[in-house]
Design an enzyme around this catalytic site. Structure first.
Site, mmCIF file in Angstrom:
data_model
loop_
_atom_site.group_PDB
_atom_site.id
_atom_site.type_symbol
_atom_site.label_atom_id
_atom_site.label_comp_id
_atom_site.label_asym_id
_atom_site.label_seq_id
_atom_site.Cartn_x
_atom_site.Cartn_y
_atom_site.Cartn_z
ATOM 1 N N LEU A 33 0.838 -1.213 0.000
ATOM 2 C CA LEU A 33 0.000 0.000 0.000
ATOM 3 C C LEU A 33 0.869 1.259 0.000
ATOM 4 O O LEU A 33 0.366 2.354 -0.206
ATOM 5 C CB LEU A 33 -0.831 0.032 1.293
ATOM 6 N N LYS A 63 14.411 -6.677 6.002
ATOM 7 C CA LYS A 63 14.542 -5.721 7.112
ATOM 8 C C LYS A 63 15.779 -5.956 7.973
ATOM 9 O O LYS A 63 16.286 -5.029 8.583
ATOM 10 C CB LYS A 63 13.292 -5.751 7.990
ATOM 11 N N ASP A 120 8.652 1.253 12.350
ATOM 12 C CA ASP A 120 7.513 0.369 12.677
ATOM 13 C C ASP A 120 7.102 0.553 14.139
ATOM 14 O O ASP A 120 5.915 0.629 14.462
ATOM 15 C CB ASP A 120 7.879 -1.102 12.446
ATOM 16 N N ALA A 174 5.734 -14.061 16.737
ATOM 17 C CA ALA A 174 7.084 -13.754 17.217
ATOM 18 C C ALA A 174 8.023 -13.491 16.042
ATOM 19 O O ALA A 174 9.218 -13.783 16.111
ATOM 20 C CB ALA A 174 7.594 -14.904 18.081
ATOM 21 N N GLY A 175 7.493 -12.947 14.956
ATOM 22 C CA GLY A 175 8.320 -12.637 13.788
ATOM 23 C C GLY A 175 8.867 -11.219 13.889
ATOM 24 O O GLY A 175 8.954 -10.638 14.983
ATOM 25 N N GLY A 176 9.221 -10.650 12.748
ATOM 26 C CA GLY A 176 9.832 -9.323 12.719
ATOM 27 C C GLY A 176 8.935 -8.248 13.313
ATOM 28 O O GLY A 176 9.383 -7.418 14.107
ATOM 29 N N ALA A 177 7.664 -8.254 12.955
ATOM 30 C CA ALA A 177 6.766 -7.207 13.437
ATOM 31 C C ALA A 177 6.591 -7.289 14.952
ATOM 32 O O ALA A 177 6.479 -6.258 15.630
ATOM 33 C CB ALA A 177 5.413 -7.330 12.734
ATOM 34 N N ILE A 225 -2.417 -6.084 13.898
ATOM 35 C CA ILE A 225 -1.552 -5.203 13.090
ATOM 36 C C ILE A 225 -1.670 -5.486 11.592
ATOM 37 O O ILE A 225 -1.116 -4.758 10.780
ATOM 38 C CB ILE A 225 -0.076 -5.206 13.556
ATOM 39 N N GLY A 232 -4.618 -2.626 11.819
ATOM 40 C CA GLY A 232 -3.202 -2.340 11.566
ATOM 41 C C GLY A 232 -2.972 -1.130 10.664
ATOM 42 O O GLY A 232 -1.834 -0.692 10.501
HETATM 43 P P1 NAP Z 1 7.089 -12.797 9.861
HETATM 44 O O1 NAP Z 1 8.394 -12.311 10.407
HETATM 45 O O2 NAP Z 1 7.088 -13.702 8.702
HETATM 46 O O3 NAP Z 1 6.305 -13.517 11.082
HETATM 47 C C1 NAP Z 1 5.095 -14.172 10.846
HETATM 48 C C2 NAP Z 1 4.473 -14.590 12.173
HETATM 49 O O4 NAP Z 1 3.201 -15.207 11.882
HETATM 50 C C3 NAP Z 1 5.273 -15.646 12.935
HETATM 51 O O5 NAP Z 1 5.062 -15.492 14.310
HETATM 52 C C4 NAP Z 1 4.636 -16.957 12.445
HETATM 53 O O6 NAP Z 1 4.774 -18.020 13.341
HETATM 54 C C5 NAP Z 1 3.187 -16.545 12.391
HETATM 55 N N1 NAP Z 1 2.411 -17.384 11.490
HETATM 56 C C6 NAP Z 1 2.443 -17.374 10.139
HETATM 57 N N2 NAP Z 1 1.566 -18.295 9.650
HETATM 58 C C7 NAP Z 1 0.996 -18.893 10.735
HETATM 59 C C8 NAP Z 1 0.016 -19.912 10.887
HETATM 60 N N3 NAP Z 1 -0.560 -20.496 9.833
HETATM 61 N N4 NAP Z 1 -0.351 -20.264 12.143
HETATM 62 C C9 NAP Z 1 0.207 -19.663 13.220
HETATM 63 N N5 NAP Z 1 1.150 -18.689 13.136
HETATM 64 C C10 NAP Z 1 1.537 -18.324 11.905
HETATM 65 O O7 NAP Z 1 6.147 -11.575 9.458
HETATM 66 P P2 NAP Z 1 6.095 -10.124 10.125
HETATM 67 O O8 NAP Z 1 6.954 -9.182 9.410
HETATM 68 O O9 NAP Z 1 6.286 -10.286 11.583
HETATM 69 O O10 NAP Z 1 4.583 -9.697 9.764
HETATM 70 C C11 NAP Z 1 3.485 -10.283 10.426
HETATM 71 C C12 NAP Z 1 2.212 -9.549 10.052
HETATM 72 O O11 NAP Z 1 2.281 -8.213 10.501
HETATM 73 C C13 NAP Z 1 1.947 -9.468 8.553
HETATM 74 O O12 NAP Z 1 0.587 -9.736 8.347
HETATM 75 C C14 NAP Z 1 2.257 -8.046 8.186
HETATM 76 O O13 NAP Z 1 1.466 -7.565 7.122
HETATM 77 C C15 NAP Z 1 1.890 -7.324 9.469
HETATM 78 N N6 NAP Z 1 2.623 -6.068 9.626
HETATM 79 C C16 NAP Z 1 1.901 -4.926 9.741
HETATM 80 C C17 NAP Z 1 2.556 -3.720 9.888
HETATM 81 C C18 NAP Z 1 1.762 -2.444 9.994
HETATM 82 O O14 NAP Z 1 2.337 -1.389 9.801
HETATM 83 N N7 NAP Z 1 0.485 -2.517 10.311
HETATM 84 C C19 NAP Z 1 3.960 -3.667 9.935
HETATM 85 C C20 NAP Z 1 4.667 -4.862 9.835
HETATM 86 C C21 NAP Z 1 3.986 -6.067 9.670
HETATM 87 P P3 NAP Z 1 6.070 -18.967 13.295
HETATM 88 O O15 NAP Z 1 7.133 -18.245 14.063
HETATM 89 O O16 NAP Z 1 5.613 -20.204 13.964
HETATM 90 O O17 NAP Z 1 6.422 -19.169 11.857
#
Ligand code: NAP
Length: 295
Positions: free
Chosen positions: A30, A80, A116, A141-144, A235, A258
């Site tokens: 976006l 990132k 962020d 527990a990912g990057g966000a 988020i 979010g």
């Molecule tokens: P990421 O590093 O890939 O982390 C993904 C997270 O989701 C991990 O904790 C992962 O668990 C979990 N996950 C994924 N699929 C799953 C499933 N089927 N069942 C259970 N847990 C699952 O991604 P990220 O950067 O943290 O982003 C996460 C979300 O935040 C995204 O949707 C992104 O669009 C959103 N976001 C929003 C903003 C904003 O400004 N609003 C900013 C950043 C990110 P595991 O550790 O077990 O793989």
């Protein structure tokens, strides 16, 4: 020399500033719409594009930044963390979180920032969500989650409960938060292990990608653990109203999407790139209404 259209006059200009978001994939981002909207509204002579970029291709982007072909970039998944070694300078927040989502250039030097966490903090402030002394359940527990945990720690959350599919990543997040905020309490848990007292008053923040387009009916929290007394922040911004958000609203919970976080992290990037408080000139409600249609 490239020619660009001046937003105000429609003429081409070489002085136009150029920004971009880089990542893989980025087609869905976006950010170009958001930034272009603000440039147009404020009459800023600038453009913003989405550049598909792998880690291997990142040195080309560095060259474009240092040579002035690009004036600043946002960085999204999966870059990132991997861009950090290429930077000349990064601030203490980047050092703490271990991730960069905004790069500025000054005198051919690259400065890395993390906006962020600022975006999340501003979204909390705007929605009048108090977290001082609160217990917060971070789902994911990912990057966000790292930026969200950092923002919550900076705002004096007393206790964290981390719930994540992969325990190792939950443990890594716990160690990261403890290394910055050694006095907070952190448990790694499962939904079924939480007692009602904790659930009753919790601030729940979904930091997983569960519920994102196209899986809009997936919910990262089993519905039986959602209560009207909680505050729920998802988020995810695409869709604007996720399943978690919709269930929260239907039972009368205070809910936040979010999108405000996304907007505020972007506005913080503007302030860094232009070295002035551009964000204060933006009408949040108008911008949010504009973006909602594309979520
Ligand atoms: P990421 O590093 O890939 O982390 C993904 C997270 O989701 C991990 O904790 C992962 O668990 C979990 N996950 C994924 N699929 C799953 C499933 N089927 N069942 C259970 N847990 C699952 O991604 P990220 O950067 O943290 O982003 C996460 C979300 O935040 C995204 O949707 C992104 O669009 C959103 N976001 C929003 C903003 C904003 O400004 N609003 C900013 C950043 C990110 P595991 O550790 O077990 O793989």
């Amino acid at each position: 020399m490239c020619k660009f259209r001046n937003i105000k006059t429609g003429e081409s200009t070489a002085a136009m500033k150029r920004f971009a978001v880089i990542g893989n994939p980025v087609a869905h981002s976006l950010s170009p719409r958001l930034h272009k909207y603000v440039f147009k509204k404020l009459g800023i002579d600038a453009n913003y594009s989405a550049i598909q970029c792998t880690e291997k291709q990142f040195p080309e982007i560095i060259d474009r930044l240092r040579s002035g072909q690009l004036n600043g970039i946002n960085v999204t998944l999966p870059l990132k963390q991997s861009v950090i070694p290429y930077l000349d300078v990064f601030d203490k927040h980047v050092k703490a979180i271990g991730a960069v989502n905004c790069i500025a250039v000054k005198n051919r030097k690259l400065f890395g920032h993390n906006t962020d966490w600022i975006g999340f903090q501003k979204a909390l402030e705007n929605a009048k969500i108090q977290v001082d002394g609160a217990t917060c359940i971070i789902v994911g527990a990912g990057g966000a989650a790292r930026s969200v945990g950092y923002a919550l720690g900076m705002n004096n959350v007393k206790k964290f409960i981390i719930i994540n599919r992969t325990t190792k990543r939950a443990e890594d997040l716990k160690q990261l938060i403890l290394s910055i905020f050694p006095d907070v309490k952190i448990d790694i848990s499962k939904w079924c292990e939480l007692d009602l007292e904790v659930l009753y008053q919790a601030l729940i923040v979904n930091c997983t990608s569960v519920g994102m387009v196209p899986n809009v009916n997936d919910c990262p929290v089993p519905e039986k653990y959602l209560l009207p007394s909680q505050t729920i922040i998802d988020i995810i911004y695409s869709p604007f109203r996720t399943k978690l958000y919709r269930v929260g609203q239907s039972i009368g919970t205070k809910t936040l999407s979010g999108l405000p976080m996304l907007i505020h992290q972007a506005l913080a990037s503007f302030d860094i790139w232009f070295n002035e408080p551009i964000s204060e000139k933006v009408q949040m409600d108008e911008l949010q209404d504009f973006l909602k249609q594309y979520c």
